[in-house]
Scaffold this active site. Structure first.
Site, PDB file in Angstrom:
ATOM      1  N   ASN A  14      73.893 121.330  68.856  1.00 11.80           N
ATOM      2  CA  ASN A  14      72.725 121.784  69.857  1.00 11.80           C
ATOM      3  C   ASN A  14      73.069 120.940  70.961  1.00 11.80           C
ATOM      4  O   ASN A  14      72.560 119.724  70.813  1.00 11.80           O
ATOM      5  CB  ASN A  14      71.769 121.640  69.078  1.00 11.80           C
ATOM      6  CG  ASN A  14      70.051 121.846  69.880  1.00 11.80           C
ATOM      7  OD1 ASN A  14      70.285 121.951  71.093  1.00 11.80           O
ATOM      8  ND2 ASN A  14      69.131 121.664  69.072  1.00 11.80           N
ATOM      9  N   ARG A  96      73.394 126.289  69.690  1.00 16.28           N
ATOM     10  CA  ARG A  96      72.155 127.070  70.279  1.00 16.28           C
ATOM     11  C   ARG A  96      72.287 127.069  71.606  1.00 16.28           C
ATOM     12  O   ARG A  96      72.826 126.290  72.283  1.00 16.28           O
ATOM     13  CB  ARG A  96      71.066 125.748  69.984  1.00 16.28           C
ATOM     14  CG  ARG A  96      69.847 126.191  70.541  1.00 16.28           C
ATOM     15  CD  ARG A  96      68.743 125.073  70.157  1.00 16.28           C
ATOM     16  NE  ARG A  96      67.304 125.335  70.998  1.00 16.28           N
ATOM     17  CZ  ARG A  96      66.733 124.488  71.395  1.00 16.28           C
ATOM     18  NH1 ARG A  96      67.427 123.196  71.719  1.00 16.28           N
ATOM     19  NH2 ARG A  96      65.744 124.570  72.282  1.00 16.28           N
ATOM     20  N   HIS A 184      61.937 128.384  71.645  1.00 20.13           N
ATOM     21  CA  HIS A 184      61.888 127.906  70.361  1.00 20.13           C
ATOM     22  C   HIS A 184      61.988 128.781  69.301  1.00 20.13           C
ATOM     23  O   HIS A 184      61.487 128.729  68.209  1.00 20.13           O
ATOM     24  CB  HIS A 184      60.389 127.122  70.151  1.00 20.13           C
ATOM     25  CG  HIS A 184      60.226 126.051  70.958  1.00 20.13           C
ATOM     26  ND1 HIS A 184      58.876 125.524  71.361  1.00 20.13           N
ATOM     27  CD2 HIS A 184      60.858 124.807  70.994  1.00 20.13           C
ATOM     28  CE1 HIS A 184      59.002 124.370  72.145  1.00 20.13           C
ATOM     29  NE2 HIS A 184      60.201 124.094  71.913  1.00 20.13           N
ATOM     30  N   ARG A 244      57.067 118.229  80.583  1.00 21.28           N
ATOM     31  CA  ARG A 244      56.758 119.483  81.565  1.00 21.28           C
ATOM     32  C   ARG A 244      55.237 119.783  81.343  1.00 21.28           C
ATOM     33  O   ARG A 244      54.676 119.467  80.381  1.00 21.28           O
ATOM     34  CB  ARG A 244      57.527 120.489  80.516  1.00 21.28           C
ATOM     35  CG  ARG A 244      58.845 120.515  80.787  1.00 21.28           C
ATOM     36  CD  ARG A 244      59.674 121.514  79.905  1.00 21.28           C
ATOM     37  NE  ARG A 244      60.278 120.945  78.842  1.00 21.28           N
ATOM     38  CZ  ARG A 244      60.687 121.520  77.548  1.00 21.28           C
ATOM     39  NH1 ARG A 244      60.412 122.707  77.368  1.00 21.28           N
ATOM     40  NH2 ARG A 244      61.406 120.881  76.498  1.00 21.28           N
ATOM     41  N   GLU A 382      66.055 123.747  62.966  1.00 19.06           N
ATOM     42  CA  GLU A 382      66.866 124.833  63.713  1.00 19.06           C
ATOM     43  C   GLU A 382      68.477 124.573  63.583  1.00 19.06           C
ATOM     44  O   GLU A 382      69.108 125.890  63.555  1.00 19.06           O
ATOM     45  CB  GLU A 382      66.716 124.249  65.338  1.00 19.06           C
ATOM     46  CG  GLU A 382      65.364 124.532  65.961  1.00 19.06           C
ATOM     47  CD  GLU A 382      64.864 123.792  67.016  1.00 19.06           C
ATOM     48  OE1 GLU A 382      65.073 122.524  66.822  1.00 19.06           O
ATOM     49  OE2 GLU A 382      64.370 124.286  68.033  1.00 19.06           O
TER      50      GLU A 382
END
Ligand code: ADP
Length: 396
Positions: A14, A96, A184, A244, A382
């Site tokens: 990832n 990913r 996500h 963010r 993940e």
């Protein structure tokens, strides 16, 4: 080892802008995936720090590598991984990829054609996709026979109906890919699969999953499928995040660019790296630091974070037509009882009642027995989701 002999190992990568997370899983004869190693390569000043943990979470490697950037360390990393395999055969590598655009809604095996197509997609997420693709390209060159699979963070949201993915722009923009995608997805897919095991009733029902980490979003799950989410065209929309801004009136951006002369690059840096909890507090993007700080600006940043979660959760409960379950996950969702308690208190109008002791103890179910909404904490993974996709995608 449970589940029979090892069939082989699956590596997941990832790759982000300043770190690369990896995991190695054993695939055993029963089909189960057993975590073997987890680690990361992270920028550390002008060098790279490589950390590796064993299946129990004990750090077994903590080294500084001299390469200035992690893409330059990839050869080194692959050699180290070979060493860590301890005789296991690597049968596939899963990656990913943050954005799959409208055309890539399922995991796919990497081919030269796919890599070329994904290169074009990098335009949709220029801060993420080029980093995601770099190791795939290098491995394709260095080990052309190695099976590689890409897993898109947008893919799980393929079930969102068109009415929720459209922007109210003239129609031609949709065909240029300007629409809501959601992110996500690997985390939500993992949470949904866990729910199917832990609580089939909730899985079949109406659930809001709250992925609250450095990036943060909510996903409305109905029957285990995503029907709406707070992130949109990019991973910038929706909730307040570490750095963010989340949802922003596009008019504010126009104003900043027109009257304050912000260039596109400056606006991008402002919205992605200088805003959110960091921008609001002026102190940190780290929730732990803000919760411990006595500064009013830190407290206000947390207040805004909570306000936006509650606002969006209300909207998603409406879209779902009611709420049976709420699941907290990711760094803040899994580890910050105070944040969970404040969100749950504000959602009391949905009949949600928290069990304060269970919440403080970090129990699996943190709602009271008489709560109309079951509240759970599920640790996301993940990497495990990527490994499952590598295992389950039929060989091309
Ligand atoms: P990423 O999106 O980078 O994977 P994580 O899911 O690891 O992020 O979440 C990182 C966030 O989780 C940070 O804001 C961190 O402060 C927060 N966090 C981790 N542990 C705790 C804790 N015990 N209390 C509050 N916040 C925490």
């Amino acid at each position: 080892m449970s589940g029979g002999p090892t069939v082989g190992a699956i590596l997941t990568l990832n790759a982000g802008s300043s770190s690369l997370k990896l995991a190695i899983f054993d695939l055993v004869a029963s089909g189960a995936l057993l975590p073997w190693r987890r680690g990361e390569l992270r920028q550390d000043g002008a060098a790279q720090r490589f950390r590796l943990r064993d299946a129990d979470g004990v750090t077994i490697v903590n080294e500084v590598w001299s390469e200035a950037r992690f893409d330059a360390s990839l050869g080194h990393l692959l050699a180290r991984i070979d060493g860590e395999l301890a005789g296991r055969r690597l049968i596939g590598i899963g990656h990913r990829v943050v954005h799959g655009g409208a055309g890539h809604r399922m995991p796919e095996e990497v081919t030269p054609e796919l890599l070329a197509l994904l290169g074009e997609l990098a335009e949709l997420a220029p801060l993420h996709v080029p980093h995601n693709l770099a190791p795939i390209r290098e491995i394709a060159l260095a080990r052309p026979d190695m099976r590689q699979v890409v897993c898109f963070d947008t893919a799980f949201h393929r079930t969102i109906p068109t009415v929720a993915t459209r922007f109210a722009l003239p129609r031609e923009f949709e065909s240029r890919g300007i629409r809501r995608y959601g992110f996500h997805g690997l985390s939500y897919e993992y949470v949904a699969r866990r729910l199917a095991v832990l609580s089939p009733r909730l899985y079949a029902g109406r659930v809001i999953a709250a992925h609250l980490g450095n990036g943060a979003s909510l996903c409305a799950l109905k029957g285990g499928e995503s029907i709406d989410t707070t992130m949109g065209f990019t991973a910038l929309d929706g909730l307040v995040m570490g750095t963010r801004c989340g949802a922003l009136d596009p008019g504010a951006l126009l104003h900043l660019m027109r009257w304050e002369g912000l260039s596109v690059d400056e606006a991008e840096r402002l919205l992605y790296t200088r805003s959110g909890l960091l921008g609001l507090s002026g102190i940190s993007n780290d929730m732990r630091v803000l919760l411990e700080s006595g500064e009013p600006a830190a407290a206000e940043a947390v207040d805004v974070f909570i306000h936006r979660i509650v606002r969006e959760a209300g909207a998603l409960a409406s879209i779902l037509g009611g709420l049976d379950g709420l699941v907290f996950t990711a760094g803040i969702g899994e580890n910050a009882p105070e944040i969970r308690a404040r969100v749950c208190e504000r959602l009391g109008w949905l009949g949600l009642r928290l069990d304060e002791t269970a919440n403080a103890d970090g129990a699996e179910i943190i709602s009271a027995p008489d709560s109309a909404v079951e509240v759970r904490v599920i640790a996301t993974d993940e990497e495990a989701m990527i490994a499952e996709h590598v295992r389950d995608l039929p060989a091309a």
